[in-house]
Write a protein that holds these residues in place. Structure first.
Motif, PDB file in Angstrom:
ATOM      1  N   ASN A 238      24.761  -1.858  56.754  1.00 12.61           N
ATOM      2  CA  ASN A 238      25.995  -1.271  57.279  1.00 12.61           C
ATOM      3  C   ASN A 238      26.298   0.054  56.595  1.00 12.61           C
ATOM      4  OD1 ASN A 238      26.607  -3.537  58.882  1.00 12.61           O
ATOM      5  ND2 ASN A 238      27.898  -4.479  57.318  1.00 12.61           N
ATOM      6  N   LEU A 239      26.740   1.031  57.391  1.00 10.52           N
ATOM      7  CA  LEU A 239      27.293   2.272  56.840  1.00 10.52           C
ATOM      8  C   LEU A 239      28.696   2.452  57.425  1.00 10.52           C
ATOM      9  CD1 LEU A 239      24.369   4.894  56.938  1.00 10.52           C
ATOM     10  CD2 LEU A 239      25.110   3.461  55.028  1.00 10.52           C
ATOM     11  N   GLY A 240      29.694   2.223  56.601  1.00 15.86           N
ATOM     12  CA  GLY A 240      31.083   2.383  57.026  1.00 15.86           C
ATOM     13  C   GLY A 240      31.923   2.855  55.856  1.00 15.86           C
ATOM     14  N   ASP A 241      33.221   2.947  56.087  1.00 19.42           N
ATOM     15  CA  ASP A 241      34.140   3.341  55.021  1.00 19.42           C
ATOM     16  C   ASP A 241      34.739   2.116  54.340  1.00 19.42           C
ATOM     17  OD1 ASP A 241      35.488   5.539  53.628  1.00 19.42           O
ATOM     18  OD2 ASP A 241      37.319   4.740  54.513  1.00 19.42           O
ATOM     19  N   SER A 242      34.736   0.994  55.064  1.00 19.97           N
ATOM     20  CA  SER A 242      35.258  -0.288  54.583  1.00 19.97           C
ATOM     21  C   SER A 242      36.774  -0.245  54.349  1.00 19.97           C
ATOM     22  CB  SER A 242      34.538  -0.738  53.303  1.00 19.97           C
ATOM     23  OG  SER A 242      34.618  -2.143  53.156  1.00 19.97           O
ATOM     24  N   LYS A 243      37.444   0.629  55.104  1.00 17.45           N
ATOM     25  CA  LYS A 243      38.912   0.704  55.060  1.00 17.45           C
ATOM     26  C   LYS A 243      39.418   0.885  56.496  1.00 17.45           C
ATOM     27  CE  LYS A 243      39.196   2.901  50.476  1.00 17.45           C
ATOM     28  NZ  LYS A 243      37.796   3.259  50.234  1.00 17.45           N
ATOM     29  N   PRO A 244      39.521  -0.188  57.266  1.00 19.59           N
ATOM     30  CA  PRO A 244      39.921  -0.067  58.678  1.00 19.59           C
ATOM     31  C   PRO A 244      41.288   0.591  58.848  1.00 19.59           C
ATOM     32  CG  PRO A 244      39.098  -2.262  58.213  1.00 19.59           C
ATOM     33  CD  PRO A 244      39.251  -1.584  56.889  1.00 19.59           C
ATOM     34  N   VAL A 245      41.407   1.330  59.948  1.00 17.37           N
ATOM     35  CA  VAL A 245      42.639   2.049  60.272  1.00 17.37           C
ATOM     36  C   VAL A 245      43.136   1.553  61.629  1.00 17.37           C
ATOM     37  CG1 VAL A 245      43.644   4.320  60.753  1.00 17.37           C
ATOM     38  CG2 VAL A 245      41.857   4.086  59.003  1.00 17.37           C
ATOM     39  N   LYS A 246      44.425   1.218  61.703  1.00 16.39           N
ATOM     40  CA  LYS A 246      45.000   0.797  62.979  1.00 16.39           C
ATOM     41  C   LYS A 246      45.092   1.981  63.936  1.00 16.39           C
ATOM     42  CE  LYS A 246      47.743  -3.078  61.266  1.00 16.39           C
ATOM     43  NZ  LYS A 246      49.103  -3.665  61.108  1.00 16.39           N
ATOM     44  N   LEU A 247      44.998   1.672  65.233  1.00 10.69           N
ATOM     45  CA  LEU A 247      45.055   2.714  66.252  1.00 10.69           C
ATOM     46  C   LEU A 247      46.337   3.534  66.149  1.00 10.69           C
ATOM     47  CD1 LEU A 247      43.696   3.952  68.791  1.00 10.69           C
ATOM     48  CD2 LEU A 247      44.972   2.283  70.144  1.00 10.69           C
ATOM     49  N   LYS A 248      47.458   2.867  65.931  1.00  9.03           N
ATOM     50  CA  LYS A 248      48.730   3.594  65.840  1.00  9.03           C
ATOM     51  C   LYS A 248      48.758   4.511  64.615  1.00  9.03           C
ATOM     52  CE  LYS A 248      51.084  -0.366  63.692  1.00  9.03           C
ATOM     53  NZ  LYS A 248      52.171  -1.367  63.868  1.00  9.03           N
ATOM     54  N   ASP A 249      48.111   4.108  63.535  1.00 10.94           N
ATOM     55  CA  ASP A 249      48.055   4.946  62.336  1.00 10.94           C
ATOM     56  C   ASP A 249      47.098   6.121  62.535  1.00 10.94           C
ATOM     57  OD1 ASP A 249      49.850   3.263  61.051  1.00 10.94           O
ATOM     58  OD2 ASP A 249      48.254   2.004  60.218  1.00 10.94           O
ATOM     59  N   MET A 250      46.029   5.876  63.276  1.00 10.31           N
ATOM     60  CA  MET A 250      45.112   6.968  63.599  1.00 10.31           C
ATOM     61  C   MET A 250      45.828   8.042  64.401  1.00 10.31           C
ATOM     62  SD  MET A 250      42.949   8.250  66.244  1.00 10.31           S
ATOM     63  CE  MET A 250      42.129   7.030  67.249  1.00 10.31           C
ATOM     64  N   LEU A 251      46.609   7.618  65.391  1.00 16.28           N
ATOM     65  CA  LEU A 251      47.352   8.569  66.212  1.00 16.28           C
ATOM     66  C   LEU A 251      48.339   9.374  65.362  1.00 16.28           C
ATOM     67  CD1 LEU A 251      48.184   9.740  68.949  1.00 16.28           C
ATOM     68  CD2 LEU A 251      49.715   7.783  69.235  1.00 16.28           C
ATOM     69  N   GLN A 252      49.049   8.707  64.489  1.00 17.44           N
ATOM     70  CA  GLN A 252      50.026   9.395  63.644  1.00 17.44           C
ATOM     71  C   GLN A 252      49.349  10.382  62.684  1.00 17.44           C
ATOM     72  OE1 GLN A 252      52.173   6.185  61.777  1.00 17.44           O
ATOM     73  NE2 GLN A 252      53.269   5.637  63.662  1.00 17.44           N
ATOM     74  N   THR A 253      48.163  10.026  62.212  1.00 14.50           N
ATOM     75  CA  THR A 253      47.427  10.909  61.298  1.00 14.50           C
ATOM     76  C   THR A 253      46.989  12.182  62.017  1.00 14.50           C
ATOM     77  OG1 THR A 253      46.632   8.978  60.060  1.00 14.50           O
ATOM     78  CG2 THR A 253      45.483  11.059  59.699  1.00 14.50           C
ATOM     79  N   ILE A 254      46.548  12.033  63.270  1.00 15.26           N
ATOM     80  CA  ILE A 254      46.145  13.207  64.044  1.00 15.26           C
ATOM     81  C   ILE A 254      47.364  14.065  64.384  1.00 15.26           C
ATOM     82  CG2 ILE A 254      45.118  13.997  66.223  1.00 15.26           C
ATOM     83  CD1 ILE A 254      43.306  11.520  66.112  1.00 15.26           C
ATOM     84  N   GLU A 255      48.461  13.429  64.743  1.00 12.15           N
ATOM     85  CA  GLU A 255      49.704  14.176  65.008  1.00 12.15           C
ATOM     86  C   GLU A 255      50.103  14.997  63.777  1.00 12.15           C
ATOM     87  OE1 GLU A 255      52.263  11.459  68.168  1.00 12.15           O
ATOM     88  OE2 GLU A 255      52.281  10.908  66.036  1.00 12.15           O
ATOM     89  N   ALA A 256      50.010  14.394  62.612  1.00  8.82           N
ATOM     90  CA  ALA A 256      50.389  15.099  61.379  1.00  8.82           C
ATOM     91  C   ALA A 256      49.453  16.267  61.097  1.00  8.82           C
ATOM     92  CB  ALA A 256      50.384  14.124  60.203  1.00  8.82           C
ATOM     93  N   ALA A 257      48.150  16.070  61.365  1.00  8.20           N
ATOM     94  CA  ALA A 257      47.168  17.136  61.110  1.00  8.20           C
ATOM     95  C   ALA A 257      47.384  18.323  62.040  1.00  8.20           C
ATOM     96  CB  ALA A 257      45.752  16.585  61.258  1.00  8.20           C
ATOM     97  N   LEU A 258      47.765  18.027  63.295  1.00  7.79           N
ATOM     98  CA  LEU A 258      47.981  19.096  64.280  1.00  7.79           C
ATOM     99  C   LEU A 258      49.417  19.611  64.298  1.00  7.79           C
ATOM    100  CD1 LEU A 258      45.988  17.602  67.318  1.00  7.79           C
ATOM    101  CD2 LEU A 258      45.239  19.437  65.797  1.00  7.79           C
ATOM    102  N   LYS A 259      50.285  18.853  63.622  1.00  2.97           N
ATOM    103  CA  LYS A 259      51.725  19.177  63.627  1.00  2.97           C
ATOM    104  C   LYS A 259      52.286  19.210  65.049  1.00  2.97           C
ATOM    105  CE  LYS A 259      51.742  21.740  59.255  1.00  2.97           C
ATOM    106  NZ  LYS A 259      50.374  21.343  58.846  1.00  2.97           N
TER     107      LYS A 259
END
Length: 311
Positions: A238-259
């Protein structure tokens, strides 16, 4: 060493080729530049990378054979594939032809041309609806829910057969939800980023609780390069990060990056989508010295910077 990379103009492949060239290796790229997404993006991916590139389909055994005869690679990294869970449900025959027959072609040519070291790009999708987390390489893979996943598992089986029958050293790397610069347009992180930046509605599946083990592309490339430096008779890693991210948190992270805020259209979870992916990376750490370095928030910021600079 001379490394032949299939799918070398794609998302992961282009990053790998760039890294290998920077390390002083002789790189040969095979890609068919098909229209799964705009081939101009692939051409942009490899612009300036000092390597030899062949436009070829891995289903074309005769053309592959001519390339093998001319280039005489010492190692193969096989990343070329029809990708994506949902499209595979609509075109299972095509996925089988490319991902199974194409892989078999490369294994057979590697055998004939005495290429003893073969790296196969597999997928976390083989774990399917596995309820045990994190996903371990020893877990059963009998609950797959997409043709794409099935073709990747069959590829692993063929790798095992060729390793056992012909003494080839083969490592199958199961990638977990890769993201970063040059990301494929069909992947969620890229789709969300594009829609948010363009002020267009995006489809949001389920209640946002589904999770993916998002792994930054540079970390994946670190793992592939490490696998090229180690020889195992046959291993699945396996090659992963081993720290799963919820879909809603992924969306919020992208929103924050793009402002910018997303315009969301909620939809039910489509067929073929799993509830969660979560990599157990203890084996990768032990065998490859693999250590993912890029946290999700940082990776999305890097991806957003690349996105803005290239648009």
């Amino acid at each position: 060493m001379r490394v032949l990379v299939t799918g070398g103009a794609g998302f992961i492949g282009s990053h790998l080729c760039e890294r290998l060239v920077s390390l002083g290796h002789d790189v040969v790229c095979i890609d068919n530049f098909n229209d799964f997404y705009d081939p101009r993006l692939k051409k942009a991916n490899i612009k300036g990378i000092r390597m030899r590139t062949y436009r070829a389909d891995i289903r074309d055994y005769s053309k592959l054979q001519r390339i093998f005869r001319k280039e005489k690679p010492s190692k193969i990294v096989h990343l070329a594939a029809m990708a994506g869970v949902r499209p595979s449900i609509k075109a299972p025959g095509l996925y089988n032809e490319v991902n199974v027959t194409g892989t078999l072609n490369l294994l057979e040519l590697s055998r004939l041309h005495k290429v003893g070291h073969f790296i196969f790009g597999s997928s976390s999708s083989v774990y399917g609806m596995n309820s045990r987390v994190p996903f371990s390489e020893d877990d059963a893979t009998d609950n797959m829910i997409s043709p794409y996943a099935a073709t990747k598992r069959i590829g692993e089986y063929y790798c095992r057969v060729y390793s056992s029958l012909h003494g080839m050293d083969i490592t199958c790397l199961r990638f977990f939800t890769v993201y970063g610069p040059r990301c494929r347009p069909d992947l969620a992180a890229m789709k969300f980023m594009t829609k948010i930046d363009s002020n267009e509605p995006l489809e949001f599946y389920g209640d946002g609780s589904t999770m993916r083990d998002y792994t930054y592309v540079d970390d994946i490339v670190d793992g592939i390069v490490a696998a090229l430096g180690k020889r195992f008779r046959y291993e699945i890693i396996n090659l992963g990060d081993s720290k799963p991210v919820k879909l809603k948190d992924m969306l919020q992270t992208i929103e924050a990056a793009l402002k910018k805020k997303a315009i969301v259209i909620r939809k039910p979870i489509p067929p073929g989508d799993v509830v969660a992916t979560f990599a157990d990376i203890r084996k990768a750490k032990k065998l490859l010295g693999y250590r993912p370095k890029v946290a999700f928030r940082i990776g999305i910021a890097k991806m957003a910077k690349w996105y803005r600079e290239t648009r």
